[in-house]
Enzyme design. Structure first.
Site, PDB file in Angstrom:
ATOM      1  CE  LYS A  94      -1.088   0.541   4.917  1.00 29.74           C
ATOM      2  NZ  LYS A  94      -2.157   0.723   5.881  1.00 29.74           N
ATOM      3  CG  ASP A  95       3.961   2.118   2.587  1.00 27.97           C
ATOM      4  OD1 ASP A  95       2.921   2.723   2.923  1.00 27.97           O
ATOM      5  OD2 ASP A  95       4.721   1.551   3.392  1.00 27.97           O
ATOM      6  NE  ARG A 142      -7.377   3.591   3.191  1.00 28.24           N
ATOM      7  CZ  ARG A 142      -7.792   2.925   4.275  1.00 28.24           C
ATOM      8  NH1 ARG A 142      -9.070   2.727   4.489  1.00 28.24           N
ATOM      9  NH2 ARG A 142      -6.916   2.448   5.148  1.00 28.24           N
ATOM     10  NE  ARG A 143      -6.440   3.000   8.220  1.00 29.36           N
ATOM     11  CZ  ARG A 143      -5.194   2.573   8.390  1.00 29.36           C
ATOM     12  NH1 ARG A 143      -4.272   3.399   8.871  1.00 29.36           N
ATOM     13  NH2 ARG A 143      -4.856   1.339   8.095  1.00 29.36           N
ATOM     14  NE  ARG A 160       4.197  10.239   9.285  1.00 26.06           N
ATOM     15  CZ  ARG A 160       5.479  10.441   9.014  1.00 26.06           C
ATOM     16  NH1 ARG A 160       5.985  11.646   9.001  1.00 26.06           N
ATOM     17  NH2 ARG A 160       6.269   9.415   8.745  1.00 26.06           N
ATOM     18  NE  ARG A 166       0.552   5.069  13.018  1.00 25.72           N
ATOM     19  CZ  ARG A 166       0.030   4.997  11.809  1.00 25.72           C
ATOM     20  NH1 ARG A 166      -1.266   4.992  11.656  1.00 25.72           N
ATOM     21  NH2 ARG A 166       0.795   4.944  10.755  1.00 25.72           N
ATOM     22  CB  CYS A 253       0.521  10.005  -0.328  1.00 27.36           C
ATOM     23  SG  CYS A 253       1.293   8.460   0.110  1.00 27.36           S
TER      24      CYS A 253
END
Length: 317
Positions: A94-95, A142-143, A160, A166, A253
């Site tokens: 996904k990166d 996106r989230r 981040r 986190r 991104c």
């Protein structure tokens, strides 16, 4: 079979240094060891620091889009491969940008993990249980967009860092909840983390979420032959559809885009979503067809969503 790697001439696996990246590199090594009956010392895991790993940027919660684009977590690793310092690179798919630099190819995927997002919150069970105006943390555009589309009352703050960073921020009360990929938590066996999987109907995942990709030099036939042994065909078929969808939308991104391809026998079902970053507008769609037509289905769904969104939808760049 060409020359196998040995302790004296190990196969060099390039990776970022985060606990998740290392877990993915170790999984790749384990699969190659099993496929070729090789000892662990026939491999060397080479940790490469990328721009995206800069501690000061993480601690400052600088949004990814301010620091750079998708190459944030890959540029230095790809340079090391082109220079011959490493043989292969292991990435979270996904990166990854949809195009690779000249001389490199990314077409080996390990079996895909859980694709869902995880709701991480010690106090509440789900997104729907959060009180009005709750503060939630996420660094994913996106989230953030999906959260605001579903719960405009929430306050979404920049969040981040790796999983450990986190969780520390949650414990310090910076936010009441955050979101991670189920895949990462599973790969690191982090069973102690208070999490609930979010079904794709509630939050469609990022393109290629849960998939590990292995990149190599295009002209390296030895690596081509070795990687072919550990490639997962079904993951490849699903990602071909999702990444074609992303490429057609010119996704980066900075663009909130979600997609999920699922296989049922020879049929592929692809769901997609595009959103404005503030969650004010979202467009969703789905398409089904023959599994091997995945890239064509991805492009077709992207065109449909572009049509729904109309001109100017992506102009907030």
């Amino acid at each position: 079979m060409t020359q196998k790697p040995t302790a004296d001439a190990p196969l060099k696996i390039g990776t970022r240094g985060s606990p998740l990246a290392l877990a993915q590199a170790h999984e790749t090594r384990a699969r190659l060891m099993a496929a070729f009956d090789l000892p662990e010392d026939a491999f060397e895991i080479v940790v490469i620091k990328t721009t995206g790993d800069d501690r000061s940027l993480i601690d400052a919660d600088r949004p990814l889009k301010e620091i750079g684009n998708k190459g944030l977590f890959t540029k230095e690793i790809e340079e090391a491969m082109l220079n011959g310092d490493i043989d292969i690179a292991v990435h979270s798919m996904k990166d990854m940008p949809t195009e690779q630099p000249d001389g490199l190819i990314l077409n080996t995927y390990l079996p895909r993990e859980d694709t869902r997002d995880a709701f991480i919150c010690p106090q509440f069970q789900s997104l729907h249980d959060l009180p009005q105006g709750a503060v939630v943390g996420s660094s994913s555009l996106r989230r953030r967009a999906q959260l605001l589309a579903r719960r405009p009352d929430l306050q979404v703050v920049e969040f981040r860092g790796n999983v450990q960073t986190r969780l520390k921020k949650l414990n310090e009360g910076v936010a009441v909840a955050t979101f991670l990929a189920m895949a990462g938590l599973n790969r690191m066996s982090m069973t102690e983390v208070p999490r609930t999987a979010i079904e794709p109907e509630d939050m469609l995942p990022a393109v290629a979420q849960g998939a590990i990709g292995i990149e190599r030099r295009t002209d390296d036939t030895r690596m081509e032959l070795m990687l072919a042994k550990i490639h997962d065909t079904n993951t490849g078929i699903r990602l071909a559809a999702e990444r074609a969808f992303l490429a057609e939308l010119d996704g980066s991104c900075e663009t909130p885009i979600a997609a999920l391809a699922e296989l049922n026998g020879g049929t592929l079902r692809l769901r997609g979503e595009i959103l404005r970053p503030d969650g004010s507008t979202s467009h969703t769609g789905e398409i089904s067809g023959k599994a091997f037509d995945g890239p064509q289905l991805g492009r077709q769904l992207a065109q449909e969503l572009k049509g729904k969104a109309g001109p100017g939808f992506f102009d907030w760049h």
